[in-house]
Design a protein around this motif. Structure first.
Motif, PDB file in Angstrom:
ATOM      1  N   ASP A  31       0.827  -1.212   0.000  1.00  0.00           N
ATOM      2  CA  ASP A  31       0.000   0.000   0.000  1.00  0.00           C
ATOM      3  C   ASP A  31       0.862   1.263   0.000  1.00  0.00           C
ATOM      4  OD1 ASP A  31      -2.320  -1.500   0.020  1.00  0.00           O
ATOM      5  OD2 ASP A  31      -2.498  -1.497   2.199  1.00  0.00           O
ATOM      6  N   GLN A  32       1.934   1.247   0.766  1.00  0.00           N
ATOM      7  CA  GLN A  32       2.851   2.389   0.808  1.00  0.00           C
ATOM      8  C   GLN A  32       3.483   2.617  -0.565  1.00  0.00           C
ATOM      9  OE1 GLN A  32       6.825   2.055   2.832  1.00  0.00           O
ATOM     10  NE2 GLN A  32       5.904   3.513   4.253  1.00  0.00           N
ATOM     11  N   SER A  33       3.831   1.538  -1.224  1.00  0.00           N
ATOM     12  CA  SER A  33       4.440   1.643  -2.548  1.00  0.00           C
ATOM     13  C   SER A  33       3.458   2.192  -3.577  1.00  0.00           C
ATOM     14  CB  SER A  33       4.959   0.275  -2.998  1.00  0.00           C
ATOM     15  OG  SER A  33       5.986  -0.187  -2.140  1.00  0.00           O
ATOM     16  N   ILE A  34       2.221   1.705  -3.536  1.00  0.00           N
ATOM     17  CA  ILE A  34       1.194   2.215  -4.449  1.00  0.00           C
ATOM     18  C   ILE A  34       0.991   3.710  -4.230  1.00  0.00           C
ATOM     19  CG2 ILE A  34      -1.253   2.149  -5.043  1.00  0.00           C
ATOM     20  CD1 ILE A  34       0.108  -0.268  -6.111  1.00  0.00           C
ATOM     21  N   ALA A  35       0.956   4.119  -2.978  1.00  0.00           N
ATOM     22  CA  ALA A  35       0.781   5.537  -2.651  1.00  0.00           C
ATOM     23  C   ALA A  35       1.946   6.364  -3.189  1.00  0.00           C
ATOM     24  CB  ALA A  35       0.657   5.718  -1.144  1.00  0.00           C
ATOM     25  N   THR A  36       3.147   5.802  -3.157  1.00  0.00           N
ATOM     26  CA  THR A  36       4.319   6.508  -3.666  1.00  0.00           C
ATOM     27  C   THR A  36       4.229   6.698  -5.172  1.00  0.00           C
ATOM     28  OG1 THR A  36       5.684   5.634  -1.872  1.00  0.00           O
ATOM     29  CG2 THR A  36       6.832   6.449  -3.823  1.00  0.00           C
ATOM     30  N   VAL A  37       3.793   5.675  -5.892  1.00  0.00           N
ATOM     31  CA  VAL A  37       3.614   5.795  -7.340  1.00  0.00           C
ATOM     32  C   VAL A  37       2.561   6.850  -7.656  1.00  0.00           C
ATOM     33  CG1 VAL A  37       2.871   4.614  -9.445  1.00  0.00           C
ATOM     34  CG2 VAL A  37       4.360   3.429  -7.814  1.00  0.00           C
ATOM     35  N   HIS A  38       1.455   6.824  -6.925  1.00  0.00           N
ATOM     36  CA  HIS A  38       0.386   7.800  -7.172  1.00  0.00           C
ATOM     37  C   HIS A  38       0.865   9.228  -6.907  1.00  0.00           C
ATOM     38  CE1 HIS A  38      -3.079   4.647  -6.637  1.00  0.00           C
ATOM     39  NE2 HIS A  38      -2.371   4.471  -7.727  1.00  0.00           N
ATOM     40  N   ARG A  39       1.630   9.405  -5.844  1.00  0.00           N
ATOM     41  CA  ARG A  39       2.138  10.741  -5.525  1.00  0.00           C
ATOM     42  C   ARG A  39       3.140  11.197  -6.587  1.00  0.00           C
ATOM     43  NH1 ARG A  39       1.251  15.655  -4.390  1.00  0.00           N
ATOM     44  NH2 ARG A  39       2.742  16.704  -2.984  1.00  0.00           N
ATOM     45  N   ALA A  40       3.930  10.283  -7.099  1.00  0.00           N
ATOM     46  CA  ALA A  40       4.872  10.628  -8.156  1.00  0.00           C
ATOM     47  C   ALA A  40       4.135  11.177  -9.373  1.00  0.00           C
ATOM     48  CB  ALA A  40       5.698   9.402  -8.547  1.00  0.00           C
ATOM     49  N   ILE A  41       3.057  10.520  -9.746  1.00  0.00           N
ATOM     50  CA  ILE A  41       2.282  10.970 -10.905  1.00  0.00           C
ATOM     51  C   ILE A  41       1.682  12.342 -10.638  1.00  0.00           C
ATOM     52  CG2 ILE A  41       0.288  10.449 -12.362  1.00  0.00           C
ATOM     53  CD1 ILE A  41       0.883   7.449 -11.808  1.00  0.00           C
ATOM     54  N   GLU A  42       1.200  12.552  -9.417  1.00  0.00           N
ATOM     55  CA  GLU A  42       0.649  13.864  -9.052  1.00  0.00           C
ATOM     56  C   GLU A  42       1.693  14.969  -9.200  1.00  0.00           C
ATOM     57  OE1 GLU A  42      -0.720  13.449  -5.067  1.00  0.00           O
ATOM     58  OE2 GLU A  42      -2.449  12.206  -5.594  1.00  0.00           O
ATOM     59  N   LEU A  43       2.949  14.647  -8.914  1.00  0.00           N
ATOM     60  CA  LEU A  43       4.030  15.628  -8.959  1.00  0.00           C
ATOM     61  C   LEU A  43       4.626  15.794 -10.358  1.00  0.00           C
ATOM     62  CD1 LEU A  43       5.839  14.732  -5.620  1.00  0.00           C
ATOM     63  CD2 LEU A  43       4.439  16.745  -6.080  1.00  0.00           C
ATOM     64  N   GLY A  44       4.095  15.063 -11.318  1.00  0.00           N
ATOM     65  CA  GLY A  44       4.551  15.217 -12.690  1.00  0.00           C
ATOM     66  C   GLY A  44       5.559  14.198 -13.162  1.00  0.00           C
ATOM     67  N   ARG A  65      -0.830  -2.436 -11.161  1.00  0.00           N
ATOM     68  CA  ARG A  65      -1.980  -2.104 -10.314  1.00  0.00           C
ATOM     69  C   ARG A  65      -2.014  -0.613  -9.995  1.00  0.00           C
ATOM     70  NH1 ARG A  65      -6.417  -4.683  -9.404  1.00  0.00           N
ATOM     71  NH2 ARG A  65      -6.454  -4.132  -7.191  1.00  0.00           N
ATOM     72  N   ALA A  66      -0.837  -0.036  -9.778  1.00  0.00           N
ATOM     73  CA  ALA A  66      -0.766   1.379  -9.408  1.00  0.00           C
ATOM     74  C   ALA A  66      -1.229   2.293 -10.537  1.00  0.00           C
ATOM     75  CB  ALA A  66       0.654   1.738  -8.988  1.00  0.00           C
ATOM     76  N   ILE A  67      -1.006   1.887 -11.782  1.00  0.00           N
ATOM     77  CA  ILE A  67      -1.304   2.793 -12.904  1.00  0.00           C
ATOM     78  C   ILE A  67      -2.506   2.340 -13.735  1.00  0.00           C
ATOM     79  CG2 ILE A  67       1.085   3.573 -13.047  1.00  0.00           C
ATOM     80  CD1 ILE A  67      -0.098   1.287 -15.781  1.00  0.00           C
ATOM     81  N   ARG A  70      -4.447   5.145 -14.561  1.00  0.00           N
ATOM     82  CA  ARG A  70      -3.624   6.318 -14.851  1.00  0.00           C
ATOM     83  C   ARG A  70      -2.685   6.054 -16.032  1.00  0.00           C
ATOM     84  NH1 ARG A  70      -4.681   5.927  -9.462  1.00  0.00           N
ATOM     85  NH2 ARG A  70      -4.794   7.829  -8.184  1.00  0.00           N
ATOM     86  N   ARG A  71      -3.019   5.089 -16.850  1.00  0.00           N
ATOM     87  CA  ARG A  71      -2.115   4.658 -17.919  1.00  0.00           C
ATOM     88  C   ARG A  71      -1.708   5.796 -18.850  1.00  0.00           C
ATOM     89  NH1 ARG A  71       1.634   3.709 -20.357  1.00  0.00           N
ATOM     90  NH2 ARG A  71       2.086   1.999 -21.802  1.00  0.00           N
ATOM     91  N   ASP A  72      -2.626   6.689 -19.160  1.00  0.00           N
ATOM     92  CA  ASP A  72      -2.326   7.764 -20.101  1.00  0.00           C
ATOM     93  C   ASP A  72      -1.398   8.830 -19.526  1.00  0.00           C
ATOM     94  OD1 ASP A  72      -3.936   6.511 -21.940  1.00  0.00           O
ATOM     95  OD2 ASP A  72      -5.700   7.750 -21.531  1.00  0.00           O
ATOM     96  N   SER A  73      -1.119   8.747 -18.223  1.00  0.00           N
ATOM     97  CA  SER A  73      -0.288   9.758 -17.564  1.00  0.00           C
ATOM     98  C   SER A  73       1.170   9.345 -17.421  1.00  0.00           C
ATOM     99  CB  SER A  73      -0.847  10.064 -16.158  1.00  0.00           C
ATOM    100  OG  SER A  73      -2.176  10.538 -16.232  1.00  0.00           O
ATOM    101  N   VAL A  74       1.496   8.117 -17.830  1.00  0.00           N
ATOM    102  CA  VAL A  74       2.838   7.604 -17.567  1.00  0.00           C
ATOM    103  C   VAL A  74       3.440   6.914 -18.782  1.00  0.00           C
ATOM    104  CG1 VAL A  74       2.390   7.279 -15.110  1.00  0.00           C
ATOM    105  CG2 VAL A  74       1.927   5.404 -16.701  1.00  0.00           C
ATOM    106  N   VAL A 282       6.745   8.062   0.183  1.00  0.00           N
ATOM    107  CA  VAL A 282       6.329   9.367  -0.330  1.00  0.00           C
ATOM    108  C   VAL A 282       7.278  10.468   0.140  1.00  0.00           C
ATOM    109  CG1 VAL A 282       4.516  11.127  -0.228  1.00  0.00           C
ATOM    110  CG2 VAL A 282       3.901   8.724  -0.602  1.00  0.00           C
ATOM    111  N   LYS A 283       7.712  10.388   1.382  1.00  0.00           N
ATOM    112  CA  LYS A 283       8.586  11.418   1.945  1.00  0.00           C
ATOM    113  C   LYS A 283       9.833  11.622   1.096  1.00  0.00           C
ATOM    114  CE  LYS A 283      11.513  12.283   6.018  1.00  0.00           C
ATOM    115  NZ  LYS A 283      11.913  11.772   7.353  1.00  0.00           N
ATOM    116  N   TRP A 284      10.498  10.530   0.746  1.00  0.00           N
ATOM    117  CA  TRP A 284      11.732  10.631  -0.017  1.00  0.00           C
ATOM    118  C   TRP A 284      11.446  10.986  -1.466  1.00  0.00           C
ATOM    119  CZ3 TRP A 284      14.439  11.510   3.770  1.00  0.00           C
ATOM    120  CH2 TRP A 284      14.558  10.673   4.882  1.00  0.00           C
ATOM    121  N   LEU A 285      10.336  10.511  -1.991  1.00  0.00           N
ATOM    122  CA  LEU A 285       9.944  10.880  -3.350  1.00  0.00           C
ATOM    123  C   LEU A 285       9.810  12.392  -3.484  1.00  0.00           C
ATOM    124  CD1 LEU A 285       8.601  10.245  -6.222  1.00  0.00           C
ATOM    125  CD2 LEU A 285       6.455  10.491  -4.963  1.00  0.00           C
TER     126      LEU A 285
END
Length: 316
Positions: A31-44, A65-67, A70-74, A282-285
């Motif tokens: 779950d933490q990893s999925i959240a990190t991927v999602h936050r990365a996409i939010e940040l561009g 699973r994470a994307i 969100r496939r069109d964003s990555v 997310v913190k380090w991302l």
């Protein structure tokens, strides 16, 4: 976020390495990893890097699973070639035609996508000549299953031979303040219009100043890495301390300084550089992404440049 080019593929100026979310850097959390991927996409961040060997497929499933919505964003980059099916002690680097085609089909299935944006040969093959391997990869492009091709950890001869079969968009290699090997390949990459994707641009975390070598668990491969242990680890600590001192002086973090140095080398080498720092938090991302806007002055770059001469120990 600013964009950069890997051949004809346009991606974010910084990508995200996803390997540690599944293997080799201690315990991970889905779950933490999925959240990190999602936050990365939010940040561009648009370039997500994985491989079929990471967690024996686990990482591709996680990224998929994470994307999924969100496939069109990555842009998805994955790799093939390291075959551990006979056990870690009997791994072999494969590139034979049938294996390449089957590996791609399996990656597409795990990722849950129709097309891989950037498909790398993970290491030079022990089972086929580069022409056979890239020929199979080119077939995948013609079939619409792959968009662009990459190689990882290759020399000039292999790169030229591969590029003669099908255009290569990117070379992925370890590159950081304390690993400069890809600079020897930069002239041919510039000539052929190939971009560099540095993995471990933070020296596997060493350059962030946050690593406590005494706390590595048995699942963290750094506990046996030559540059992290014993006298070599103690000697290399001075390199990290210099990065920390510079970061403190300019009001940044050590990770941002190390990443900003990597980003600044594109102009010097005449090639496009898109680092893929890896993290599962997310913190380090968020900290890493901040490096995109950090510009280092000439004197700081000069000081950082000299650190590569002080490294003790081999990469592996």
């Amino acid at each position: 976020m600013e964009k950069n080019s890997l051949g004809e593929l346009t991606v974010s100026a910084q990508g995200l390495g996803c390997m540690g979310m599944s293997e080799w850097y201690g315990l991970a959390d889905w779950d933490q990893s999925i959240a990190t991927v999602h936050r990365a996409i939010e940040l561009g961040v648009t370039l997500l890097d994985t491989a079929n060997v990471y967690g024996d497929g686990h990482n591709e499933v996680l990224v998929g699973r994470a994307i999924h919505d969100r496939r069109d964003s990555v842009q998805i980059a994955t790799k093939f070639g390291i075959d551990r099916s006979g056990g870690d002690d009997k791994r072999i680097n494969r590139g034979d035609h049938g294996y390449v085609k089957r590996a791609a089909e399996s990656s597409l299935l795990r990722l849950g996508i129709d097309t891989i944006d950037l498909y790398y040969l993970h290491r030079p093959s022990q089972t086929a000549e580069i022409e056979e391997t890239v020929g199979a990869m080119a077939e995948l492009v013609a079939e619409g299953k792959v968009r662009y091709l990459g190689l990882s950890e290759v020399d000039e001869s292999l790169l030229r031979r591969a590029h003669a079969v099908h255009p290569i968009s990117a070379v992925q290699s370890e590159y950081s303040l304390w690993t400069r090997d890809p600079e020897n390949l930069a002239p041919v990459m510039k000539e052929l219009g190939i971009g560099l994707v540095p993995y471990s641009p933070l020296g596997r975390g060493f350059l962030t100043g946050t690593v406590d070598r005494a706390t590595f668990d048995e699942k963290d491969f750094r506990s046996k890495s030559p540059r992290f242990v014993g006298d070599a680890g103690d000697a290399n600590q001075a390199i990290a301390e210099t990065v920390i001192e510079i970061a403190t002086r300019i009001g940044a973090t050590p990770a941002q300084v190390a990443l900003a140095w990597v980003g600044a080398q594109g102009g010097r080498l005449g090639i496009s550089i898109v680092p893929i720092p890896g993290t599962k938090r997310v913190k380090w991302l968020e900290q890493n992404v901040g490096a995109v806007d950090l510009e280092l002055d000439a004197e700081t770059l000069k000081t950082l440049d000299s650190l590569g001469e002080r490294v003790v120990g081999a990469r592996y």
